[in-house]
Design a protein around this motif. Structure first.
Motif, PDB file in Angstrom:
ATOM      1  N   ARG A 223      43.690  45.613  47.973  1.00 50.14           N
ATOM      2  CA  ARG A 223      42.441  44.851  47.980  1.00 50.14           C
ATOM      3  C   ARG A 223      41.736  45.015  49.324  1.00 50.14           C
ATOM      4  NH1 ARG A 223      46.513  41.531  49.470  1.00 50.14           N
ATOM      5  NH2 ARG A 223      46.122  40.032  51.141  1.00 50.14           N
TER       6      ARG A 223
ATOM      7  N   THR B 208      38.892  42.737  51.639  1.00 47.35           N
ATOM      8  CA  THR B 208      38.162  41.478  51.746  1.00 47.35           C
ATOM      9  C   THR B 208      37.021  41.636  52.740  1.00 47.35           C
ATOM     10  OG1 THR B 208      40.190  40.233  51.299  1.00 47.35           O
ATOM     11  CG2 THR B 208      38.342  39.014  52.233  1.00 47.35           C
TER      12      THR B 208
ATOM     13  N   GLU C 182      26.464  43.192  45.377  1.00 43.96           N
ATOM     14  CA  GLU C 182      26.393  41.775  45.722  1.00 43.96           C
ATOM     15  C   GLU C 182      25.819  41.631  47.124  1.00 43.96           C
ATOM     16  OE1 GLU C 182      26.904  39.190  43.967  1.00 43.96           O
ATOM     17  OE2 GLU C 182      28.151  39.807  42.264  1.00 43.96           O
TER      18      GLU C 182
ATOM     19  N   LEU D 273      33.957  38.123  49.631  1.00 44.21           N
ATOM     20  CA  LEU D 273      34.365  38.594  48.316  1.00 44.21           C
ATOM     21  C   LEU D 273      35.512  39.570  48.481  1.00 44.21           C
ATOM     22  CD1 LEU D 273      33.262  41.708  47.903  1.00 44.21           C
ATOM     23  CD2 LEU D 273      31.142  40.584  47.300  1.00 44.21           C
TER      24      LEU D 273
ATOM     25  N   THR E  11      38.785  45.106  44.466  1.00 46.20           N
ATOM     26  CA  THR E  11      40.024  45.721  44.004  1.00 46.20           C
ATOM     27  C   THR E  11      39.690  46.886  43.082  1.00 46.20           C
ATOM     28  OG1 THR E  11      40.216  44.296  42.062  1.00 46.20           O
ATOM     29  CG2 THR E  11      41.173  43.469  44.128  1.00 46.20           C
TER      30      THR E  11
ATOM     31  N   MET F 159      34.607  43.987  41.881  1.00 48.74           N
ATOM     32  CA  MET F 159      34.330  42.996  42.917  1.00 48.74           C
ATOM     33  C   MET F 159      34.407  41.589  42.346  1.00 48.74           C
ATOM     34  SD  MET F 159      31.252  44.542  45.259  1.00 48.74           S
ATOM     35  CE  MET F 159      30.023  44.293  43.976  1.00 48.74           C
ATOM     36  N   SER F 160      34.903  40.684  43.165  1.00 48.92           N
ATOM     37  CA  SER F 160      34.924  39.278  42.785  1.00 48.92           C
ATOM     38  C   SER F 160      33.546  38.662  43.020  1.00 48.92           C
ATOM     39  CB  SER F 160      35.975  38.520  43.593  1.00 48.92           C
ATOM     40  OG  SER F 160      35.564  38.426  44.955  1.00 48.92           O
ATOM     41  N   GLU F 161      33.354  37.456  42.551  1.00 50.97           N
ATOM     42  CA  GLU F 161      32.135  36.722  42.847  1.00 50.97           C
ATOM     43  C   GLU F 161      32.176  36.258  44.310  1.00 50.97           C
ATOM     44  OE1 GLU F 161      29.472  36.117  40.951  1.00 50.97           O
ATOM     45  OE2 GLU F 161      30.332  37.386  39.373  1.00 50.97           O
TER      46      GLU F 161
ATOM     47  N   GLU G 176      32.358  33.969  47.428  1.00 56.22           N
ATOM     48  CA  GLU G 176      33.041  32.683  47.589  1.00 56.22           C
ATOM     49  C   GLU G 176      32.638  32.075  48.926  1.00 56.22           C
ATOM     50  OE1 GLU G 176      37.635  31.063  48.302  1.00 56.22           O
ATOM     51  OE2 GLU G 176      37.236  33.183  47.912  1.00 56.22           O
TER      52      GLU G 176
END
Length: 370
Positions: free
Chosen positions: A217, A219, A254, A262, A265, A269-271, A273
């Motif tokens: 991952r 970050t 994003e 965020l 991976t 992508m995650s939302e 945070e």
């Protein structure tokens, strides 16, 4: 032409004299890798140096054959053609002197012309290759380093990290090869600042952000300002172009603002945070590790980034227990004492010098660590 005998002599010499010095060095049998790297550092510093070396090399070819006319092609055009060429970049080798015949035949003249042309092309390719090599910076385990770039941007590297830096007129390009870095970007709206993490490109104009690249991952956390995070297109076999290519159209994208993060991976992508407290994001620059309700396994892995003697937690139940606290990154001994004081926990050292943490009684779970 002669080789200059000292760094002071090279520095005080004219650019043509310096080019002559490097031509002699690169064509000697004793030329080393360090010599070639020093030449690369010299030639990267200005287009004037590139032109001086190119013209010198072409002059040497001309001296070997009266049939070869002098080229009026600008050095910039030669470099552009070299970069666009699909030919393999060939390292410079020592040239062998050509035998001079009293009356060279037309074939000999053609051969000499071809030799000089190939030599000039090889020279252009080599110089262009050196010119476009990225600058590399890295840190060892437990080491941190700050790098001030030419535009005023500052990059701070965490332990066991590596970056590549390539600046052009229209783009500032950084590749985070491994590890973690804090970026403080000088404002320049005409030149985007792009960081390639392997799975995404983070673009900023003038901001402060942290990127932590791990095996599974990456970050991205924004400390100040905002950045764009552009993922690779799904189901594509090509990677994001390196160094001198434009960033392709990517999806999804994003926008992260201050105190947001965020995670990227293989799945995407995650939302974004919200980060309640931004201080722990950059605490590592003070060699502090700040944890809030983090698993003991994660904490141990974080310590392992900074120390060669790793902490190995064997019990899955123990690895899952939560930890809250502030520790010094290079003081794993105090963390081991903290673990050893947990009832039922045993800390031993294996043959490789790593610290093995285990439960003495498999039927008794440890207390929650606070």
């Amino acid at each position: 032409m002669k080789r200059l005998n000292s760094a002071e002599a090279i520095e005080s010499a004219t650019v043509p004299e310096q080019a002559a010095h490097w031509w002699v060095v690169l064509h000697e049998d004793t030329c080393t890798r360090e010599d070639r790297e020093a030449f690369a550092a010299w030639v990267r510093r200005s287009p004037e140096r590139v032109e001086a070396y190119l013209r010198l090399n072409m002059s040497m070819g001309t001296l070997q054959s009266k049939q070869r006319a002098w080229s009026d092609i600008p050095a910039e055009e030669l470099i552009r053609r070299a970069r666009a060429s699909s030919a393999e970049i060939i390292p410079l080798a020592r040239s062998q002197p050509a035998a001079l015949a009293p009356r060279p035949s037309a074939f000999a003249g053609t051969r000499m012309f071809t030799f000089a042309s190939v030599a000039a092309i090889c020279c252009v390719l080599v110089v262009a290759w050196f010119l476009w090599l990225p600058e590399r910076y890295q840190t060892d385990i437990g080491e941190q380093r700050s790098v001030l770039l030419g535009d005023g941007s500052l990059i701070t590297l965490n332990t066991a990290s590596e970056i590549e830096v390539k600046y052009t007129e229209g783009r500032r390009f950084i590749r985070l090869v491994r590890g973690e870095a804090l970026f403080e970007v000088a404002h320049d709206p005409q030149r985007p600042f792009d960081v390639d993490t392997g799975k995404a490109v983070v673009r900023a104009v003038g901001t402060r952000f942290n990127i932590d690249r791990r095996a599974d991952r990456t970050t991205v956390s924004v400390v100040q300002g905002k950045v764009q995070v552009m993922s690779e297109q799904p189901n594509t076999s090509s990677r994001v172009p390196r160094h001198d290519s434009a960033v392709p159209e990517t999806q999804p994208m994003e926008v992260l603002v201050e105190a947001q993060r965020l995670v990227v991976t293989e799945a995407g992508m995650s939302e974004p945070e919200r980060i309640a407290d931004i201080a722990p994001v950059t605490a590592w620059t003070q060699r502090q590790l700040v944890f809030e309700n983090r698993s003991l396994g994660e904490v141990a892995e974080e310590f392992n980034r900074y120390n060669r003697q790793h902490i190995l937690i064997e019990s899955p139940r123990l690895r899952a227990e939560s930890v809250t606290g502030v520790f010094q990154a290079n003081d794993s001994a105090s963390f081991l004492v903290f673990i050893a004081n947990i009832p039922g926990v045993r800390v031993t050292t294996n043959a490789e010098g790593h610290h093995v943490v285990s439960l003495m009684d498999a039927g008794e779970g440890p207390k929650v660590l606070r």
